[in-house]
Design a protein around this motif. Structure first.
Motif, PDB file in Angstrom:
ATOM      1  N   PHE A 199       0.859  -1.177   0.000  1.00  0.00           N
ATOM      2  CA  PHE A 199       0.000   0.000   0.000  1.00  0.00           C
ATOM      3  C   PHE A 199       0.900   1.233   0.000  1.00  0.00           C
ATOM      4  N   HIS A 200       0.492   2.256  -0.724  1.00  0.00           N
ATOM      5  CA  HIS A 200       1.315   3.468  -0.869  1.00  0.00           C
ATOM      6  C   HIS A 200       0.440   4.689  -0.571  1.00  0.00           C
ATOM      7  N   PRO A 201       0.272   5.046   0.713  1.00  0.00           N
ATOM      8  CA  PRO A 201      -0.701   6.094   1.072  1.00  0.00           C
ATOM      9  C   PRO A 201      -0.244   7.522   0.805  1.00  0.00           C
ATOM     10  N   PHE A 202       1.051   7.809   0.981  1.00  0.00           N
ATOM     11  CA  PHE A 202       1.500   9.207   0.878  1.00  0.00           C
ATOM     12  C   PHE A 202       2.985   9.268   0.546  1.00  0.00           C
ATOM     13  N   ASP A 203       3.449  10.485   0.222  1.00  0.00           N
ATOM     14  CA  ASP A 203       4.858  10.739  -0.095  1.00  0.00           C
ATOM     15  C   ASP A 203       5.326  11.972   0.676  1.00  0.00           C
ATOM     16  N   SER A 204       6.649  12.184   0.664  1.00  0.00           N
ATOM     17  CA  SER A 204       7.215  13.397   1.249  1.00  0.00           C
ATOM     18  C   SER A 204       8.586  13.643   0.628  1.00  0.00           C
ATOM     19  N   PRO A 205       8.809  14.806   0.022  1.00  0.00           N
ATOM     20  CA  PRO A 205      10.104  15.073  -0.617  1.00  0.00           C
ATOM     21  C   PRO A 205      11.246  15.186   0.389  1.00  0.00           C
ATOM     22  N   LEU A 206      12.423  14.781  -0.053  1.00  0.00           N
ATOM     23  CA  LEU A 206      13.635  15.000   0.722  1.00  0.00           C
ATOM     24  C   LEU A 206      14.007  16.480   0.607  1.00  0.00           C
ATOM     25  N   VAL A 207      14.346  17.116   1.729  1.00  0.00           N
ATOM     26  CA  VAL A 207      14.657  18.547   1.735  1.00  0.00           C
ATOM     27  C   VAL A 207      15.887  18.802   2.597  1.00  0.00           C
ATOM     28  N   LEU A 208      16.468  19.982   2.410  1.00  0.00           N
ATOM     29  CA  LEU A 208      17.550  20.444   3.270  1.00  0.00           C
ATOM     30  C   LEU A 208      16.969  21.570   4.131  1.00  0.00           C
ATOM     31  N   ALA A 209      16.805  21.295   5.402  1.00  0.00           N
ATOM     32  CA  ALA A 209      16.257  22.292   6.323  1.00  0.00           C
ATOM     33  C   ALA A 209      17.403  23.145   6.856  1.00  0.00           C
ATOM     34  N   THR A 210      17.268  24.454   6.765  1.00  0.00           N
ATOM     35  CA  THR A 210      18.349  25.348   7.182  1.00  0.00           C
ATOM     36  C   THR A 210      17.776  26.588   7.839  1.00  0.00           C
ATOM     37  N   PHE A 211      18.566  27.649   7.897  1.00  0.00           N
ATOM     38  CA  PHE A 211      18.179  28.903   8.547  1.00  0.00           C
ATOM     39  C   PHE A 211      18.357  30.043   7.553  1.00  0.00           C
ATOM     40  N   ALA A 212      17.557  31.085   7.730  1.00  0.00           N
ATOM     41  CA  ALA A 212      17.512  32.180   6.761  1.00  0.00           C
ATOM     42  C   ALA A 212      18.895  32.763   6.439  1.00  0.00           C
ATOM     43  N   PRO A 213      19.775  33.023   7.425  1.00  0.00           N
ATOM     44  CA  PRO A 213      21.094  33.577   7.084  1.00  0.00           C
ATOM     45  C   PRO A 213      21.908  32.677   6.157  1.00  0.00           C
ATOM     46  N   TYR A 214      21.864  31.366   6.381  1.00  0.00           N
ATOM     47  CA  TYR A 214      22.599  30.449   5.513  1.00  0.00           C
ATOM     48  C   TYR A 214      21.986  30.427   4.110  1.00  0.00           C
ATOM     49  N   ALA A 215      20.656  30.435   4.032  1.00  0.00           N
ATOM     50  CA  ALA A 215      19.993  30.460   2.731  1.00  0.00           C
ATOM     51  C   ALA A 215      20.335  31.730   1.965  1.00  0.00           C
ATOM     52  N   LYS A 216      20.403  32.863   2.673  1.00  0.00           N
ATOM     53  CA  LYS A 216      20.748  34.130   2.016  1.00  0.00           C
ATOM     54  C   LYS A 216      22.196  34.132   1.543  1.00  0.00           C
ATOM     55  N   ALA A 217      23.085  33.511   2.342  1.00  0.00           N
ATOM     56  CA  ALA A 217      24.493  33.434   1.930  1.00  0.00           C
ATOM     57  C   ALA A 217      24.643  32.569   0.682  1.00  0.00           C
ATOM     58  N   LEU A 218      23.892  31.478   0.604  1.00  0.00           N
ATOM     59  CA  LEU A 218      23.934  30.632  -0.585  1.00  0.00           C
ATOM     60  C   LEU A 218      23.317  31.339  -1.787  1.00  0.00           C
ATOM     61  N   THR A 219      22.291  32.133  -1.541  1.00  0.00           N
ATOM     62  CA  THR A 219      21.657  32.886  -2.619  1.00  0.00           C
ATOM     63  C   THR A 219      22.623  33.917  -3.202  1.00  0.00           C
ATOM     64  N   VAL A 247       4.614  32.285  11.779  1.00  0.00           N
ATOM     65  CA  VAL A 247       5.545  31.197  11.480  1.00  0.00           C
ATOM     66  C   VAL A 247       6.949  31.566  11.943  1.00  0.00           C
ATOM     67  N   ASP A 248       7.813  30.570  12.001  1.00  0.00           N
ATOM     68  CA  ASP A 248       9.214  30.777  12.363  1.00  0.00           C
ATOM     69  C   ASP A 248       9.967  31.186  11.093  1.00  0.00           C
ATOM     70  N   THR A 249      10.259  32.462  10.955  1.00  0.00           N
ATOM     71  CA  THR A 249      10.897  32.968   9.736  1.00  0.00           C
ATOM     72  C   THR A 249      12.397  32.687   9.695  1.00  0.00           C
ATOM     73  N   GLN A 250      12.966  32.227  10.794  1.00  0.00           N
ATOM     74  CA  GLN A 250      14.395  31.910  10.797  1.00  0.00           C
ATOM     75  C   GLN A 250      14.669  30.537  10.199  1.00  0.00           C
ATOM     76  N   ARG A 251      13.737  29.612  10.348  1.00  0.00           N
ATOM     77  CA  ARG A 251      13.907  28.263   9.810  1.00  0.00           C
ATOM     78  C   ARG A 251      13.262  28.183   8.430  1.00  0.00           C
ATOM     79  N   VAL A 252      14.034  27.754   7.442  1.00  0.00           N
ATOM     80  CA  VAL A 252      13.564  27.736   6.049  1.00  0.00           C
ATOM     81  C   VAL A 252      13.981  26.415   5.395  1.00  0.00           C
ATOM     82  N   LEU A 253      13.436  26.176   4.197  1.00  0.00           N
ATOM     83  CA  LEU A 253      13.733  24.948   3.467  1.00  0.00           C
ATOM     84  C   LEU A 253      14.475  25.239   2.172  1.00  0.00           C
ATOM     85  N   LEU A 254      15.396  24.327   1.837  1.00  0.00           N
ATOM     86  CA  LEU A 254      16.042  24.306   0.529  1.00  0.00           C
ATOM     87  C   LEU A 254      15.529  23.078  -0.215  1.00  0.00           C
ATOM     88  N   TYR A 255      14.856  23.312  -1.348  1.00  0.00           N
ATOM     89  CA  TYR A 255      14.386  22.204  -2.184  1.00  0.00           C
ATOM     90  C   TYR A 255      15.417  21.944  -3.284  1.00  0.00           C
TER      91      TYR A 255
END
Length: 426
Positions: free
Chosen positions: A148-168, A310-318
Motif C-alpha cells: 500500500f502506498h498512502p502518501f509521499d514526502s520530498p527530501l529537503v535540506l532544512a536550514t536557517f535564513a542567514p545560511y539560505a541568504k548566503a547561498l543565494t 511562522v518561524d521565519t528563521q527556519r527555512v527549506l532548501l528544495y
C-alpha cells in the motif's frame, strides 16, 4: 318506664367487623410538599442519569463508545521515518474506532528491510528500494505480502535564513517566488552546493546576515547504516556528482573520495537530527539538516498555532534534482490488509495525514496539503511549474558498496529497535 335501660334495637343490621369506630382526623399534608419530597428522593438518581449521559456523549465523540464491548485487533509492525504517525493521538483514536490497535518497533529503514520479520504483521519502510528488498525476500520464502502506498514526502535540506541568504548571494540557491508573506522556501542547485564541501560558512560572509560559523558547508544526515533519509541523500549526492546519472558499481570507486568528503564521518541518531534542528541551538548544531518536507511543515504549523506567526528563521532548501520519499506499507498477512486499506482510503485518516504534512499519493495536484497550510496561516511551497530532474535510486547492492567505501566497513546486519505502544507518543 323511667330509669330503665332501653333494650337494643334488634332491627339494626350489625357492621361488617363489629361496631364502627369514629375516624381519627390528622393534619392534611399539602400535595405540593409531597411532590417536593418525592423529587428530593429521586434527585441522586436523576443526577446519575445526567452524568452517565454526558459520559456516553464524550465516549461517542471520541470514537470509544463501544470499545469495552468490541473486539480490538492488535497489529505489530516495524517502521522507519513514519513511526510518529502511529504515535499521533488522533491517528490512534481513528484506528481504535475501526477496531485496530498498533504496536510499533522504531528502526532505521535498513533494519526494516533486512531484519527479521518474525512476529510482525506489517512493515513500513520509507523508500522504494527497501520495499523492493522485502518483496524479494517474501517471494523467495513463499510468504504473503501486499503493498500500500498512502502518501509521499520530498527530501529537503532544512536550514536557517542567514545560511539560505548566503547561498543565494553566490547563486547556489534562489528564493521561491511568493505572492506575499515571509520567505520560507528556496531552491538549491545541488552541484553548486556540493562544490562547497571544503568551504567554511564564514568564507561566504555569513556574518553580515547575523551568524558566525567556521564549520564546513555540509548537510548533516542521520547514520547511513540506519536511516532512509541518509541513504536517499547519499543517492542524491552520488547522482549529482555522477553528472546526473544513477550510481552504478562501476562508478563507486571513482566517486568514493568525493562522497567521503560529503559525509565527513557524520551520522546522527535517526531520531536526533530533527530534534537538533528545531532546538534553540539548532543554527549552530545543525545549520543544514537532511529531513523530510512533512517534518518541517508540521513544525511550522505547530509554531504558528503557538505563536501566532511562522518561524521565519527556519527555512527549506528544495533540491532542483528532486528525490521523493515513497513510504510503502507492506502487510505481511491478510489481517494487516485492513490497516493498509484505511491508510489509503479512510477520509478521517487521509485528512489527518494531510495535517501531518504528507502529500497524499492519491492526490493529482497536492491541493489538499496546500489548502490545509493556507487555512492554518502557513505559506505553502511553490507549486512545481517546471519539470524537475527526478533522482533514480540505485540498487541496494550498489548503495551497500558505496556505504562500505565511505565508512570503511559494511553496515551491521541488524540494528536494535525500540518497541513502543501508541500511548508512549501522547
Amino acid at each position: 318506664m323511667s330509669g330503665t335501660t332501653p333494650e337494643p334495637d334488634t332491627n339494626v343490621p350489625p357492621g361488617p367487623s363489629g361496631p364502627v369506630e369514629e375516624p381519627v382526623l390528622g393534619p392534611r399534608v399539602p400535595r405540593m410538599r409531597t411532590r417536593r419530597r418525592r423529587l428530593v428522593r429521586a434527585l441522586p438518581f436523576l443526577m446519575a442519569l445526567v452524568l452517565a449521559g454526558a459520559g456516553l456523549h464524550q465516549l461517542r465523540h471520541a470514537g470509544k463508545l463501544l470499545l469495552p464491548f468490541e473486539s480490538v485487533t492488535t497489529l505489530r509492525g516495524r517502521l522507519a521515518s513514519v513511526g510518529d504517525l502511529f504515535k499521533d493521538p488522533q491517528i490512534v483514536r481513528i484506528l481504535r474506532k475501526n477496531g485496530l490497535k498498533v504496536e510499533i518497533t522504531s528502526a532505521g529503514s535498513r533494519e526494516v528491510a533486512t531484519g527479521s520479520l518474525n512476529g510482525l504483521d506489517f512493515v513500513f519502510p520509507s523508500g522504494q528500494p527497501a520495499a523492493d528488498l522485502i518483496y524479494v525476500r517474501r517471494q523467495e520464502e513463499g510468504l504473503y505480502s501486499k503493498d500500500f502506498h498512502p502518501f509521499d514526502s520530498p527530501l529537503v535540506l532544512a536550514t536557517f535564513a542567514p545560511y539560505a541568504k548566503a547561498l543565494t548571494a553566490i547563486h547556489a540557491a534562489e528564493p521561491e517566488k511568493v505572492p506575499a508573506g515571509p520567505q520560507l522556501y528556496y531552491t538549491v542547485d545541488m552541484a553548486r552546493f556540493l562544490a562547497l564541501r571544503n568551504t567554511k560558512w564564514n568564507s561566504l560572509d555569513v556574518q553580515k546576515y547575523g551568524f558566525r560559523n567556521d564549520n564546513k558547508i555540509l548537510a548533516q544526515t542521520s547514520d547511513i547504516c540506519e536511516s532512509n533519509s541518509a541513504d536517499s541523500y547519499l543517492s542524491l549526492a552520488a547522482f549529482t556528482l555522477n553528472n546526473d546519472s544513477v550510481l552504478s558499481k562501476q562508478t563507486v570507486p571513482s566517486l568514493a573520495p568525493a562522497m567521503k568528503q560529503v559525509f565527513g564521518g557524520q551520522g546522527a541518531p535517526s531520531d536526533g537530527l530533527y530534534s537538533s534542528y528545531v532546538s534553540s541551538n539548532g543554527s549552530r548544531q545543525s545549520p543544514v539538516a537532511v529531513l523530510y518536507e512533512h517534518q518541517f511543515l508540521t513544525y511550522q504549523t505547530a509554531y504558528r498555532a503557538a505563536h501566532g506567526h511562522v518561524d521565519t528563521q527556519r527555512v527549506l532548501l528544495y533540491p532542483k534534482t528532486q528525490l521523493l520519499s515513497e513510504p510503502h506499507y507492506i502487510a505481511l498477512n491478510h489481517q494487516a490488509d485492513r490497516l493498509g486499506e484505511l491508510l489509503e482510503g479512510d477520509p478521517e485518516l487521509l485528512r489527518r495525514e494531510t495535517e501531518l504534512g504528507y502529500q497524499l499519493h492519491s492526490s493529482e495536484d497536492g491541493h489538499e496539503l496546500r489548502d490545509y497550510l493556507r487555512s492554518q496561516g502557513v505559506p505553502a511551497p511553490q507549486e512545481d511549474t517546471v519539470d524537475r530532474t527526478k533522482v533514480t535510486l540505485p540498487d541496494l547492492s550498489v548503495l551497500e558498496a558505496m556505504i562500505t567505501k565511505i565508512k570503511g566497513r559494511p553496515c551491521p546486519a541488524h540494528v536494535p529497535g525500540h518497541t513502543t505502544s501508541p500511548s508512549e507518543g501522547r
